[in-house]
Design a protein around this motif. Sequence first.
Motif, mmCIF file in Angstrom:
data_model
loop_
_atom_site.group_PDB
_atom_site.id
_atom_site.type_symbol
_atom_site.label_atom_id
_atom_site.label_comp_id
_atom_site.label_asym_id
_atom_site.label_seq_id
_atom_site.Cartn_x
_atom_site.Cartn_y
_atom_site.Cartn_z
ATOM 1 N N ASN A 26 0.950 57.393 16.960
ATOM 2 C CA ASN A 26 1.715 58.633 16.768
ATOM 3 C C ASN A 26 2.949 58.337 15.911
ATOM 4 O O ASN A 26 4.090 58.613 16.294
ATOM 5 N N ALA A 27 2.683 57.765 14.747
ATOM 6 C CA ALA A 27 3.748 57.303 13.865
ATOM 7 C C ALA A 27 3.711 58.044 12.532
ATOM 8 O O ALA A 27 2.661 58.539 12.099
ATOM 9 N N VAL A 28 4.863 58.116 11.887
ATOM 10 C CA VAL A 28 4.978 58.658 10.546
ATOM 11 C C VAL A 28 5.544 57.559 9.647
ATOM 12 O O VAL A 28 6.447 56.818 10.046
ATOM 13 N N MET A 29 4.989 57.435 8.471
ATOM 14 C CA MET A 29 5.428 56.386 7.540
ATOM 15 C C MET A 29 6.209 57.010 6.393
ATOM 16 O O MET A 29 5.734 57.930 5.716
ATOM 17 N N LYS A 58 12.399 65.692 12.313
ATOM 18 C CA LYS A 58 11.845 67.003 12.671
ATOM 19 C C LYS A 58 10.351 66.954 12.978
ATOM 20 O O LYS A 58 9.740 67.984 13.271
ATOM 21 N N THR A 59 9.763 65.765 12.894
ATOM 22 C CA THR A 59 8.338 65.637 13.203
ATOM 23 C C THR A 59 8.136 65.337 14.684
ATOM 24 O O THR A 59 9.073 64.969 15.394
ATOM 25 N N GLY A 60 6.892 65.471 15.128
ATOM 26 C CA GLY A 60 6.559 65.141 16.505
ATOM 27 C C GLY A 60 6.220 63.675 16.706
ATOM 28 O O GLY A 60 5.896 63.257 17.820
ATOM 29 N N ALA A 61 6.315 62.888 15.633
ATOM 30 C CA ALA A 61 5.990 61.462 15.727
ATOM 31 C C ALA A 61 6.970 60.745 16.647
ATOM 32 O O ALA A 61 8.174 61.022 16.632
#
Length: 311
Positions: A26-29, A58-61
């Motif tokens: 559940n990651a954002v790069m 602002k993401t759910g990550a």
Amino acid sequence: MDAKATNQEETARLTERVRQLLKEKNAVMLAHNYQPPEIQDAADMCGDSLELSIKASKTGAQVIVFAGVHFMAETASILSPQKTVILPRENAGCPMADMIDPQSLAKRKEELPGVPVVTYVNSPAAVKALTDVCCTSANVVKVVSSIEGSEVLMAPDKNLAMFASRQTDKKIHIWEGCCPYHDALTPQDILAAKEKYPNAVVMAHPECRPEVIDMADVALSTSGMLAYPDASDAEVFIVGTEVGILHPLKKRHPNKTFIPASEKLLCQDMKRITLQDVIRSLENMTGVVKVPEEIRVPALSAVEKMTQYIN
């Protein structure tokens, strides 16, 4: 199969593994505009450091992988304390950010009592914590102009401070720091590039020396440089910032030509992170950057005050 095709296959394989791990964790790069092409292509978002940190917050990550340098990961931690922030290579630093520390800034503030401090986001979190308001290269003039009083201490980039001083009526006390790569760009470099491409538009970053900016057609942040060709009739652009930005420029404007102002504009720290590093850090959850609350809270105040001046 030739070496190029083999490398492309390997890059595709590594990118697929990165994307798989990002989903699992559940990651954002995030990838800064100066990162290598394969890192930018693997990322969820590309851009400048503050823009990326704001978007990621602002993401759910639950995990933020920041392909950039240390101060950028710190900024992400400042804005997203509830998230895990990873810098895939812990030795990816910033020479400019290393030119200031909280002890030195505290001493300078004592020498200039009551003078507000404007700090470039390219700085350590502990320095931001001693700052009245932060700025970016895009909004520095607006931020400095908004300060009450006639004097400002700006840190750590002397070139950005001089850029602002020429567009405001404030007396600016300058910190003797700089980006060594932008500062190395000379008027002779611009002249040489213009000789080869006489009809080119010259874009220079505000971290460049004043005499270089004077020779440019426009002075723009990285996000400004990416957008500028949209509204320009020019076909060729000489780019006065780190060469990593050539990749997103070419992707966004495939029918235009972009020439580096100098091959000296190559930041070694921005080129440290590899796809293998991203994979390793996600598999083992290593390279975590966490700003302590006693630093994060005052640093957040300085960053938040700046956000009203973001276009």
